[in-house]
Design a protein around this motif. Structure first.
Motif, PDB file in Angstrom:
ATOM      1  N   TRP A   1       0.868  -1.197   0.000  1.00  0.00           N
ATOM      2  CA  TRP A   1       0.000   0.000   0.000  1.00  0.00           C
ATOM      3  C   TRP A   1       0.897   1.236   0.000  1.00  0.00           C
ATOM      4  O   TRP A   1       1.812   1.358   0.801  1.00  0.00           O
TER       5      TRP A   1
ATOM      6  N   ARG B   1      -3.936   9.598  -3.058  1.00  0.00           N
ATOM      7  CA  ARG B   1      -4.786   8.509  -2.575  1.00  0.00           C
ATOM      8  C   ARG B   1      -3.933   7.263  -2.367  1.00  0.00           C
ATOM      9  O   ARG B   1      -2.914   7.104  -3.026  1.00  0.00           O
ATOM     10  N   LYS B   2      -4.413   6.411  -1.442  1.00  0.00           N
ATOM     11  CA  LYS B   2      -3.669   5.164  -1.202  1.00  0.00           C
ATOM     12  C   LYS B   2      -4.067   4.129  -2.237  1.00  0.00           C
ATOM     13  O   LYS B   2      -5.250   3.991  -2.562  1.00  0.00           O
TER      14      LYS B   2
ATOM     15  N   LYS C   1      -2.983   0.038  -3.773  1.00  0.00           N
ATOM     16  CA  LYS C   1      -2.220  -1.191  -3.511  1.00  0.00           C
ATOM     17  C   LYS C   1      -1.497  -1.565  -4.793  1.00  0.00           C
ATOM     18  O   LYS C   1      -2.135  -1.848  -5.815  1.00  0.00           O
TER      19      LYS C   1
ATOM     20  N   ARG D   1     -10.828   2.100  11.690  1.00  0.00           N
ATOM     21  CA  ARG D   1     -10.601   1.728  10.285  1.00  0.00           C
ATOM     22  C   ARG D   1     -11.386   0.491   9.844  1.00  0.00           C
ATOM     23  O   ARG D   1     -11.290   0.072   8.710  1.00  0.00           O
TER      24      ARG D   1
ATOM     25  N   LYS E   1     -15.987   4.236   5.480  1.00  0.00           N
ATOM     26  CA  LYS E   1     -14.960   4.330   4.426  1.00  0.00           C
ATOM     27  C   LYS E   1     -15.602   4.691   3.089  1.00  0.00           C
ATOM     28  O   LYS E   1     -15.118   5.557   2.344  1.00  0.00           O
TER      29      LYS E   1
ATOM     30  N   ALA F   1     -15.048   8.132   1.040  1.00  0.00           N
ATOM     31  CA  ALA F   1     -14.398   8.070  -0.275  1.00  0.00           C
ATOM     32  C   ALA F   1     -15.232   8.785  -1.342  1.00  0.00           C
ATOM     33  O   ALA F   1     -14.795   8.927  -2.489  1.00  0.00           O
TER      34      ALA F   1
ATOM     35  N   THR G   1     -11.907  -5.142   5.533  1.00  0.00           N
ATOM     36  CA  THR G   1     -11.501  -3.742   5.388  1.00  0.00           C
ATOM     37  C   THR G   1     -10.458  -3.593   4.297  1.00  0.00           C
ATOM     38  O   THR G   1     -10.511  -2.678   3.461  1.00  0.00           O
ATOM     39  N   GLU G   2      -9.528  -4.555   4.297  1.00  0.00           N
ATOM     40  CA  GLU G   2      -8.461  -4.475   3.297  1.00  0.00           C
ATOM     41  C   GLU G   2      -9.027  -4.626   1.881  1.00  0.00           C
ATOM     42  O   GLU G   2      -8.650  -3.900   0.956  1.00  0.00           O
TER      43      GLU G   2
ATOM     44  N   ASP H   1     -10.867  -1.476   0.976  1.00  0.00           N
ATOM     45  CA  ASP H   1      -9.926  -0.394   0.624  1.00  0.00           C
ATOM     46  C   ASP H   1      -9.469  -0.536  -0.821  1.00  0.00           C
ATOM     47  O   ASP H   1      -9.400   0.430  -1.582  1.00  0.00           O
ATOM     48  N   GLU H   2      -9.160  -1.761  -1.199  1.00  0.00           N
ATOM     49  CA  GLU H   2      -8.637  -1.970  -2.543  1.00  0.00           C
ATOM     50  C   GLU H   2      -9.722  -1.719  -3.603  1.00  0.00           C
ATOM     51  O   GLU H   2      -9.465  -1.139  -4.663  1.00  0.00           O
TER      52      GLU H   2
END
Lengths: 119, 622
Positions: A66, A73-74, A76, B35, B41, B45, B70-71, B74-75
């Motif tokens: 990441w 922005r983050k 991956k 988080r 989230k 966003a 969560t991961e 996020d992706e």
């Protein structure tokens, strides 16, 4: 043309490894590249891509990080590991052998360069 | 008053919400990151609603841990934002996403592979344990069902086989009714055994009471001698008592149901102690008669003891044979005592006659048999197991109950073997561990064949029984003891029984030799120099020392004969008697861990206490 799932299962990971050969990429980039560079043949939705990426990561062929992008922005990012490099070379050889076999069987028509080499 | 939360309330709620969605590790670090808040989230966003829903829907479909979700979220958020940045429409991005449920399933599978090794090991272990537990539970339930839903179906009445010989005796030839008649007419014999553990003998304290009793039972003694001379015995163990038997044993309640439930192990043999009692009375009477110089009555009593010995063997249980051996020993002891202390009581004809009376009680006749135990075990087996028609079957609930009854001595006390008690109380567990019918019968047959072979082998050639050793090993192992429970529990000490017969036979051989010695002395005026002088005229063959297989040792000490065996240590120490030497194993290789007692076993003359009052004895002319 859409590739059948069974064929995609063999070709997809190699295609992803190949795309990462020249540097790290994030998920959307991979989706875009696969679609564009293969004229849509290897296009795959996120529902296919991300599980594939997680599988490659679990096998130690790619590594995910990441990081903040230019747009703050983050994202991956995925890159090849040493094992991934070796796997890419090995699978490429196998695909070449497979392609040659298919050509010799007449399943695939040889490209111009190959035809030239044969004559 | 407004219900709207105040600013401070909102702050508390916000903190509480963040805390709810903060991983523990973050909280430990003092970072209330929040988080894990997926909806938060998506909202922060600024994703279009359709894409936000897609993200939430997908991560839910993954059924992963909150951190993993969560991961993934996020992706995916980053992915959609990248797509929007390149100008793709939310609808195109949503369409290109693919099937959410399939994606959730594939992501879950892939993400699980990414989990740490320890987690995967733990997960596989838990799964394996769960699987084993489920398998065990299934097996237990199956076993329980087969245990409780099936019944043994005993089809053979082994009593018929046990009583085959007794039943074949014509009613008029049966001795038991005559014994029974005598027993019913006899008051209880006086018992003054004192420290010697035997009845008083002439000249000993208490003898007067015994003598008075015997004199009062003269008529009954005639009956007993008559019964003992009859060809058959005719007692039928395992069947309802006759009214006369019931009168003799008022406390015994015969129950056909007991036989049905417990088989031949429910059979009572009360007649054994009655006949043993009669043999003791006969011994006392023989000594009484001898003290009075009444050789004919003495002989008749000894002969009656031999008749009882023969009758006792009509039923082929080991206990019958052992009691039979004990009555034979009583007859031998009585004769040997009289021959040692009062040899002139008997004339030559009587001595010769006595030898012929004892002669048939040889090794072949007196060997301990295991037929009854074989049949008894098969009878138990048919009450423990089902019968599949081909010799096999499995344990039943009735069988477990029977085992519990047979083992009541250890189970009820519950202290000696908790594992066994637990298994016995949980039939399905016992059913799982215990061998099936065919294997049990096969093992039992194998052991009994081995024991038959053991008993038939001359004792000086016998090796310690491997079969009995194996049973002892099974007994010592908690698992094997339960696996072969009926065998381990119900197998008697067969080797000891076999050796008991050898000891008594050796004493009988010595008695026949002593009679021959006495006859030789009468004819020649002196004792022979060796036993060879007795054969074949007075003795068909030299007696064998069953410890060594060689002839018994004979010597003259102070002009008196001494007949002895080498004893357990197999060494000849010149006839120095050690009473313990005959209690040792007769096997060829005694246990290496223990040393046999030293000394010889003097068989003749037998040690005789100074008890007889010879004043009444009349000399007998040669």
């Amino acid at each position: 043309m859409r590739v059948e799932r069974e064929l995609m299962r063999g070709a997809g990971p190699l295609a992803v490894l190949k795309l990462l050969e020249n540097g790290e990429k994030y998920g959307y980039q991979l989706v875009e590249s696969l679609a564009k560079q293969s004229d849509g043949v290897l296009a795959m939705g996120q529902s296919t891509l991300y599980p594939m990426l997680y599988n490659l990561e679990a096998k130690g062929l790619i590594r995910a990080t990441w990081r903040e992008s230019d747009s703050k922005r983050k994202r991956k990012y995925y890159c090849l590991t040493d094992r991934g490099h070796k796997k890419l070379i090995k699978d490429t050889q196998q695909w070449e052998a497979l392609t040659a076999a298919m050509i010799s069987l007449g399943v695939i028509a040889p490209s111009a360069s190959v035809r030239e080499a044969l004559t | 008053m407004s219900d709207a939360p105040s600013a401070s309330d909102s702050a508390v709620i916000s903190l509480w919400t963040r805390l709810r969605y903060t991983p523990l590790r973050d909280v430990m670090r003092g970072d209330v990151s929040g988080r894990l808040d997926l909806k938060g989230k998506v909202v922060s966003a600024n994703l279009p609603e359709s894409l936000g829903k897609k993200v939430i829907e997908l991560v839910k479909a993954t059924r992963l841990t909150r951190l993993e979700r969560t991961e993934v979220a996020d992706e995916l958020i980053a992915h959609f934002l990248d797509g929007l940045e390149t100008g793709a429409s939310p609808a195109d991005l949503a369409n290109a996403f693919g099937d959410v449920r399939r994606a959730g399933r594939l992501i879950r599978r892939a993400k699980k592979r990414l989990r740490p090794i320890w987690w995967q090991t733990l997960a596989y272990s838990v799964k394996a344990i769960g699987l084993l537990f489920a398998l065990g539970l299934g097996l237990y339930l199956f076993t329980a069902a087969s245990l409780f839903l099936s019944k043994p179906s005993p089809s053979i009445d082994y009593r018929l086989q046990i009583n085959e010989v007794a039943m074949a005796v014509p009613v008029s030839d049966r001795a038991w009714p005559v014994y029974l008649n005598a027993l019913l007419g006899m008051p209880e014999a006086p018992s003054h055994k004192g420290n010697s553990n035997r009845e008083p003998r002439p000249g000993e304290p208490g003898w007067e009471i015994t003598e008075t009793y015997l004199m009062g039972q003269a008529e009954r003694l005639v009956q007993i001698r008559q019964a003992a001379s009859m060809p058959g015995f005719g007692f039928l163990p395992g069947y309802e008592l006759t009214p006369q038997e019931q009168e003799l044993w008022p406390t015994i309640e015969f129950s056909e149901r007991d036989i049905e439930e417990s088989g031949m192990y429910a059979i009572l043999l009360p007649h054994l102690s009655e006949l043993r009692k009669l043999a003791r009375i006969l011994q006392s009477d023989a000594l009484r008669a001898a003290a009075e110089g009444d050789s004919e009555t003495t002989l008749a009593d000894i002969e009656a003891m031999l008749g009882i010995t023969r009758h006792l063997r009509e039923t082929p249980f080991i206990i019958n044979d052992l009691v039979s051996l004990s009555t034979l020993q009583l007859a031998i002891d009585t004769t040997a005592i009289l021959l040692a202390r009062q040899p002139e009581l008997f004339d030559d004809r009587q001595l010769s006659d006595m030898a012929h009376r004892f002669a048939p009680f040889d090794d072949a006749m007196m060997r301990v048999r295991f037929n009854g135990e074989r049949l008894g075990f098969l009878d138990i087996v048919q009450r423990l197991y089902t019968d599949d028609g081909s010799g096999n079957g499995h344990l039943t609930a009735d069988g477990v109950r029977l085992l519990r009854n047979l083992m009541g001595w250890s189970f009820d006390q519950g202290t000696s073997n908790d594992v066994l008690a637990t298994l016995l109380s949980h039939g399905p567990l016992l059913r799982t561990v215990m061998v099936d019918r065919a294997e049990l019968v096969e093992k039992h047959d194998h052991f009994m064949d081995a024991m038959d072979n053991y008993a038939a082998t001359p004792p000086w050639q016998r090796q310690p029984s491997k079969s009995m050793e194996q049973i002892e090993q099974w007994f010592a192992s908690p698992y094997l003891r339960i696996k072969y429970l009926p065998l381990v529990t119900l197998m008697p000490a067969l080797t000891r029984a076999a050796q008991q017969s050898d000891r008594v036979i050796m004493q009988r051989d010595a008695l026949l030799t002593a009679i021959a010695l006495e006859l030789y002395r009468r004819r020649n005026g002196d004792w022979p120099e060796s036993l060879a002088e007795l054969t074949p005229g007075l003795l068909p063959e030299s007696p064998i020392d069953r410890f060594t297989g060689e002839p018994l040792l004979y010597t003259l000490v102070d002009d008196h004969p001494l007949l002895y065996a080498r004893g357990a240590d197999r060494d000849d120490v010149g006839g120095q008697d050690n009473p313990l030497s005959n209690q040792w194993t007769l096997e060829k290789s005694p246990p290496p861990s223990s040393r046999p007692p030293e000394g010889d076993w003097v068989l003749w003359p037998v040690p005789v206490e100074p008890f007889l009052d010879f004043t009444k004895a009349e000399p007998v002319d040669d």
